[in-house]
Every structure is written in structure tokens, then in C-alpha cells.
Design a protein around this motif. Structure first.
Motif, PDB file in Angstrom:
ATOM      1  N   SER A  12      11.311  12.641  -6.595  1.00 55.09           N
ATOM      2  CA  SER A  12      10.691  11.376  -6.190  1.00 55.09           C
ATOM      3  C   SER A  12      11.739  10.402  -5.663  1.00 55.09           C
ATOM      4  CB  SER A  12       9.885  10.760  -7.335  1.00 55.09           C
ATOM      5  OG  SER A  12      10.720  10.408  -8.411  1.00 55.09           O
ATOM      6  N   ARG A  40      11.928   8.686  -1.996  1.00 62.18           N
ATOM      7  CA  ARG A  40      12.130   7.240  -1.804  1.00 62.18           C
ATOM      8  C   ARG A  40      13.278   6.964  -0.837  1.00 62.18           C
ATOM      9  NH1 ARG A  40      10.741   6.891  -7.544  1.00 62.18           N
ATOM     10  NH2 ARG A  40       8.886   5.589  -7.725  1.00 62.18           N
ATOM     11  N   ALA A  96      12.216   7.923   2.640  1.00 65.89           N
ATOM     12  CA  ALA A  96      11.201   6.978   3.114  1.00 65.89           C
ATOM     13  C   ALA A  96      11.832   5.649   3.491  1.00 65.89           C
ATOM     14  CB  ALA A  96      10.124   6.786   2.051  1.00 65.89           C
ATOM     15  N   ILE A 128       6.254  10.059   6.782  1.00 60.60           N
ATOM     16  CA  ILE A 128       6.079   9.338   5.513  1.00 60.60           C
ATOM     17  C   ILE A 128       4.785   9.777   4.840  1.00 60.60           C
ATOM     18  CG2 ILE A 128       5.671   7.065   4.470  1.00 60.60           C
ATOM     19  CD1 ILE A 128       7.538   5.918   6.690  1.00 60.60           C
ATOM     20  N   LYS A 129       3.728   9.900   5.614  1.00 61.53           N
ATOM     21  CA  LYS A 129       2.434  10.324   5.052  1.00 61.53           C
ATOM     22  C   LYS A 129       2.530  11.705   4.429  1.00 61.53           C
ATOM     23  CE  LYS A 129      -0.747  12.214   7.489  1.00 61.53           C
ATOM     24  NZ  LYS A 129      -1.755  12.529   8.494  1.00 61.53           N
ATOM     25  N   GLY A 181       4.902  11.730   1.419  1.00 58.35           N
ATOM     26  CA  GLY A 181       4.284  11.002   0.315  1.00 58.35           C
ATOM     27  C   GLY A 181       3.267  11.870  -0.413  1.00 58.35           C
ATOM     28  N   PHE A 229       2.939  10.720  -4.044  1.00 60.90           N
ATOM     29  CA  PHE A 229       2.755   9.296  -3.757  1.00 60.90           C
ATOM     30  C   PHE A 229       1.437   9.144  -2.991  1.00 60.90           C
ATOM     31  CE2 PHE A 229       7.117   9.510  -4.909  1.00 60.90           C
ATOM     32  CZ  PHE A 229       7.506   8.243  -5.307  1.00 60.90           C
ATOM     33  N   VAL A 261       0.625   5.915  -1.069  1.00 59.05           N
ATOM     34  CA  VAL A 261       1.404   5.832   0.177  1.00 59.05           C
ATOM     35  C   VAL A 261       0.724   6.682   1.244  1.00 59.05           C
ATOM     36  CG1 VAL A 261       3.599   6.427   1.287  1.00 59.05           C
ATOM     37  CG2 VAL A 261       3.597   5.355  -0.977  1.00 59.05           C
ATOM     38  N   ILE A 290       6.110   2.436  -2.284  1.00 64.38           N
ATOM     39  CA  ILE A 290       7.131   3.436  -2.601  1.00 64.38           C
ATOM     40  C   ILE A 290       7.974   2.987  -3.802  1.00 64.38           C
ATOM     41  CG2 ILE A 290       9.297   4.452  -1.746  1.00 64.38           C
ATOM     42  CD1 ILE A 290       7.855   4.506   1.042  1.00 64.38           C
ATOM     43  N   PRO A 319       5.030   2.385  -7.327  1.00 69.69           N
ATOM     44  CA  PRO A 319       3.779   3.116  -7.109  1.00 69.69           C
ATOM     45  C   PRO A 319       2.648   2.752  -8.074  1.00 69.69           C
ATOM     46  CG  PRO A 319       5.516   4.576  -7.906  1.00 69.69           C
ATOM     47  CD  PRO A 319       6.140   3.258  -7.651  1.00 69.69           C
TER      48      PRO A 319
END
Length: 129
Positions: free
Chosen positions: A7, A11, A14, A48-49, A52, A57, A60, A100, A103
Motif C-alpha cells: 500500500s 501511495r 500515486a 491511478i484507477k 488503486g 483503494f 480511489v 490516498i 483512505p
């Protein structure tokens, strides 16, 4: 935190993508018809999508999905990258950063940002936010 934590790796990546996204949006504000900038913005959102979702996430990924959809319409020429869109897109970028970093925090206005994005790409106006 250990950088080998998946994670934390997400981050960090991202954050870098969000920095690229912000730079691209600011450049796009000066050159709104630049297809390279539009495409790079879309790709940053897409990455990012996907990342995530892969790293859990969910908030996100769900938020960015709608943001990405708006930029896909710009990419396809169905809407234009104007000052209103760039302004709300920068707000959306800030919201993604919050999602991010925290969360488990409350939504914090994401629905309003997405509503504004949809209104702009649909050719409407946006109330001040």
C-alpha cells in the motif's frame, strides 16, 4: 512505513502520478487543444484507477473512474478542456490525494466534484465550489 509495503508502494507511485497530473493540467490550461497533454492526463488517471483497485483503494478507484470518464470525453472530442474543467480537475486531483493519504476519512466532497465534472463535460455550467 516500510517502502516494501504494497500500500505504501501504491501511495508513492500515486503521488508521483498526481504530480504529473497536476503539471499536465496546468499545461493544458495554457494549451487546451494539445492532444498529447489530454492523452497523458487520461493515462495518469487510468493508471491511478487500476493501481488503486489492485491495491485495495476502492474509494480511489471509484472516484477516479468518473474523473477518467470525463477526460475520455475530452480525449474523444466530445467536450473541450476549458478553464472550468481544469479548475474542477485540479480539485479532483486534490481529492484523490486525500483519498490516498487517508483512505478511511469521510468523503470530503468527492460527490460534488464529480457532479461538477459531469456538468462541465455535458456542456453545462458549474456553481462555485
Amino acid at each position: 512505513m516500510n517502502i516494501s509495503d504494497p500500500s505504501e508502494t501504491f501511495r508513492q507511485e500515486a503521488r508521483e502520478l498526481l504530480d504529473q497530473l497536476e503539471a499536465g493540467l496546468l499545461d493544458l490550461e495554457q494549451d487546451p487543444s494539445n492532444s498529447d497533454l489530454i492523452n497523458s492526463t487520461f493515462r495518469a488517471l487510468h493508471t491511478i484507477k487500476g493501481s488503486g483497485a489492485m491495491f485495495g483503494f476502492t474509494a480511489v478507484a471509484e472516484f477516479v473512474h468518473d474523473f477518467e470518464t470525463a477526460f475520455d470525453r475530452v480525449r474523444k472530442g466530445e467536450s473541450e478542456a476549458n478553464a472550468a474543467l481544469i479548475g474542477v480537475a485540479l480539485d479532483a486531483k486534490d481529492h484523490i490525494h486525500q483519498l490516498i493519504e487517508n483512505p478511511d476519512a469521510p468523503d470530503g466532497g468527492g460527490a460534488g466534484i464529480l457532479k461538477a465534472l459531469r456538468a462541465i463535460v455535458d456542456g453545462g455550467s458549474v456553481d462555485a465550489h
